[in-house]
Design an enzyme around this catalytic site. Structure first.
Site: not given
Ligand code: MGD
Ligand code: MGD
Ligand code: SF4
Ligand code: MO
Length: 730
Positions: A18, A598, A672, A694
């Protein structure tokens, strides 16, 4: 020898997470051969590994290339290939039957706007015309909900001015080289300029390592920590008196509330020393201008609404709101229509809005929850429906899943999932599974056969961000827009989300309201205020920063009912909630479930449940890893690499043990979104989702949901861990 074929370069906007980086794709013979950085400052040095391997991901043999219809029993893995026309005809017929029988509210959708970008408001537009309010998304527990709560306090959702700030506070949020790369680079850049960094994290994260102050708080206690900071600011007079007097309401009530949270009490709750709490609050207040970047950590706690409001409160009290170096309101990008402008929320009758699931239970981001903001938002920002980060006008996911599974308070019988691995993407996966199985019509739009898709009636092949033109507008939050012309054509019969919704709209009598035949025509429409076509815009300005503007509230006030920053919220009071922020303790470890768990610390290689089929990435991170401290591992009889089962009162998952010096005693981390696409599909095994996901651990009982929003608590809840056998099929 043949001469090297000419290579062309195209700007593309990455949607593999995102963050939305603008990158360059090198194209040769209709294939993307390389993805590289652009000159935009936060991306100049590096991009993340998911971006680097995106072309491999999309060219993988697992990619879905044509529409498929289920022929066996649901989840049996038997499919037949069909044409798009046949699929859309049948989907429209079956959806019509569900609506006739149960009403349009029996139709729900989950989609993630960042992955399926290319929708341009079409999903909500279709639903609003049909009459269904039941849209939900991953943004319910990530950024979208923060945006909705920020709107309640001061009318919009600000973005940190990293370039000019002197102090950054990260509540857990831990951007890394391969996680939210541009934000990582911006934070590092600010630190190189001399900005201070305060990190609150139970674990010594990468950001904590680089921080000036690290506050190792107990997981789940962020709202209490914020109450302590506000207490210090008020007690020590470290707030902006002029701003508070002129631009806030509810200061005296807030003052009385935070008087209950002196640093010593907060120290007892959070486990951080009172003096360190004072030092951090003082640095934030006096070392400014300061920013508190958005964090998903407080999006996913039982006190989420309060924690988010308290972060807003800190910004406002210290005068760091909408000032250079502080947290700044972007608004919608000028010169273009926002997605909200296309969503047609006005077309959805009030009686249907009132049926939105969650309206009575967890209304914060529903139509009801945001209704009081419509007039003020129109006054200040020129629109009644400001769907910032898509986080407003949303149904509450746990309520939707219950309606799907059990028919309460009314049945939901048709469900579409687009770019969202719904089964694994929320709390209580067992309930979601039942919910999906109970549908009369279940449609998935995807790139690969995810565990969710394995349960569908139709799986439709999506295009990817390398294959579609796009306009990315920062969701009303991030201060720039970007354009992508699309580097290559989609393979096979892959099609974008807009095409899907239009195809259905035409079949269901809404052709007139979908006059744009292609996504490019929508983009031309969106850019009509600028007088340019999409192609002209994309050629001239692939990257378009918002013109900086500060203290905009001086013109028309804040977009709240009082026109001021509501430290005591009239909107929440109107919904029957505490108008003041508070701290609520999540369920704590006991004899049976003695450890605190967590979900988080994103794997560098994957975006949530995605990319597990990409060999290069799987080689780097082949398995789900559970983190434990060394003494906990010893007590549990677990060594690095041992398989373990993690159990909560809701369910179990399995992961390999990683013993880590950065983990405090008593705390467990699980990742996750794990499944293994190379293993058996179908409902029995779901390609490993039943072993590794998870979502099975996360509960959705009221004790684990934020009251106002209904988001699940993923940061600090009780679990137990024990050794288990390697669960992978031999
Ligand atoms: N249990 C649990 N639930 C969570 C979280 C967690 O830590 N635990 N994290 C939350 C967070 S922070 C977030 S941001 C959300 C993320 O929620 P989402 O962004 O919806 O991520 P995913 O559930 O992995 O689903 C994304 C799907 O989109 C597909 N995809 C990728 N690109 C495209 C595209 O261009 N078109 C289409 N049609 N599909 C595509 C991928 O193959 C994948 O299956 O989930 C949240 N939900
Ligand atoms: N490679 C990669 N990058 C991503 C994503 C991905 O799926 N893959 N997802 C993107 C998305 S949608 C999101 S939401 C972000 C998430 O990414 P971040 O916002 O960085 O969140 P996390 O990596 O889940 O955890 C960050 C920190 O939160 C700490 N933490 C755990 N519990 C607590 C608490 O209760 N309080 C506090 N203060 N800290 C706590 C953990 O120890 C960890 O170091 O990453 C984004 N970037
Ligand atoms: S996947 Fe990497 S290159 Fe693509 S938008 Fe996220 S941080 Fe940027
Ligand atoms: Mo997220």
């Amino acid at each position: 020898m043949t001469a090297a074929l000419p290579t062309s370069e195209k700007f593309v906007v990455c949607a593999s997470c995102d963050a939305g980086c603008i990158l360059k794709a090198e194209v040769r013979e209709g294939r993307v051969v390389r993805i590289k950085t652009t000159d935009i400052p936060p991306l100049r040095e590096n991009i993340c590994i998911k971006g680097v391997y995106a072309a491999r991901n999309f060219a993988h043999p697992d990619r879905l290339l044509y529409p498929q219809r289920r022929v066996g029993e649901r989840g049996s893995g038997k499919w037949e290939r069909v044409t798009w026309d046949a699929a859309l005809d049948d989907i429209a017929d079956r959806l019509r039957r569900v609506v006739e029988r149960h009403g349009p509210e029996a139709f729900a959708v989950s989609n993630s706007p960042w992955n399926t970008c290319g929708e341009h408001g079409s999903c909500r537009r279709f639903m609003n015309l049909l009459g269904s309010p039941n849209w939900m998304s991953g943004v319910a527990l990530c950024a979208g909900n923060t945006a909705a709560i920020n709107r309640m306090v001061y009318g919009w959702f600000p973005f940190p001015d990293f370039n000019q700030t002197n102090c950054i506070v990260l509540f857990g949020h831990n951007p890394k080289r391969h996680s939210w790369t541009p934000f990582y680079n911006m934070i590092r850049g600010a630190q190189e300029r001399g900005a201070k960094l305060i990190v609150l994290d139970p674990r010594k994260s990468e950001s904590a390592e680089r921080a000036d102050l690290w506050l190792p708080l107990r997981a789940g206690t962020d709202a209490a920590m914020c109450l302590g900071w506000v207490n210090v600011l008020i007690e020590e007079g470290l707030y902006d008196r002029d701003f508070v007097a002129k631009w806030t309401v509810g200061f005296d009530e807030l003052r009385a509330r935070v008087a209950e949270y002196p640093p010593e009490r907060v120290a007892a709750i959070t486990g951080v020393e009172a003096d360190l709490i004072r030092t951090a609050a003082r640095l934030y207040a006096t070392g400014g201008p300061s920013v508190i970047p958005w964090t998903p950590i407080t999006d996913q706690q039982v006190s989420s609404t309060s924690a988010i409001r308290l972060q807003c409160t800190l910004r406002a009290l210290t005068g760091n709101l909408d000032v250079p170096g502080g947290d700044v309101f972007t608004g919608h990008m000028p010169g273009m229509l926002s997605e909200c402008d296309l969503e047609l929320h006005d077309a959805l009758p009030e009686a249907q809005k009132a049926k939105q699931l969650g309206t009575d239970t967890h209304p914060a981001f529903t139509y009801r929850g945001t209704a009081a903001l419509a007039g003020p938002t129109e006054r200040v920002w020129g629109t009644r429906y400001a769907n910032v980060v898509h986080g407003s006008y949303m149904a509450s996911p746990p309520d939707v899943f219950r309606a799907m599974a059990h028919g309460t308070p009314y049945p939901v019988k048709a469900f579409f999932s687009l770019g969202n691995n719904t089964l694994m993407g929320f709390a209580n996966m067992r309930l979601i599974y039942e919910a999906l199985l109970a549908q009369d019509l279940f449609v998935v739009h995807e790139l690969v056969m995810t565990p969710t898709a394995q349960l569908a009636d139709y799986v439709l092949p999506g295009d990817s961000w390398l294959e579609r033109p796009h306009l990315w507008d920062g969701y009303g939050w991030i201060p720039f827009a970007q354009a992508s012309e699309g580097a290559i054509d989609p393979p096979g019969e892959c099609r974008g989300v807009y095409d899907f919704w239009r195809g259905l709209a035409v079949r269901m009598g809404f052709a007139e309201q979908f006059p744009w035949r292609t996504v490019e025509e929508v983009l031309d429409h969106r850019l009509s205020p600028s007088g340019q076509t999409f192609r002209q815009f994309a050629a001239a300005t692939p990257f378009f920063p918002a013109p900086p503007a500060y203290r905009k509230y001086e013109r028309a006030g804040f977009a709240t009912p009082s026109g001021k920053v509501e430290l005591a919220s009239s909107v929440l009071a109107g919904l029957g909630f505490d108008p003041l922020p508070y701290y609520r303790e999540a369920p704590q470890p006991d004899a049976e479930y003695p450890l605190l768990l967590f979900v988080g610390v994103r794997d560098d290689e994957y975006f949530h449940s995605g990319q597990r089929h990409v060999e290069e990435l799987r080689k780097r991170k082949p398995l789900p890893m559970m983190y434990l401290s060394e003494p906990d591992a010893r007590d549990l009889g677990l060594a690095a690499g041992d398989w373990a089962e993690v159990a909560t009162r809701t369910g179990t998952m399995k992961a390999q043990t990683e013993v880590r010096p950065d983990m405090p005693r008593g705390l467990v981390r699980v990742p996750h979104g794990w499944w293994m696409p190379e293993t058996a599909p179908g409902k029995e095994h779901l390609s490993g989702a039943w072993d590794f996901a998870d979502g099975q651990l996360c509960g959705d009982g009221e004790d684990l949901l934020d009251r106002e929003q209904g988001v699940p608590h993923l940061k600090g809840f009780p679990c137990r861990v024990r050794p288990c056998a390697d669960p992978r099929p031999k």
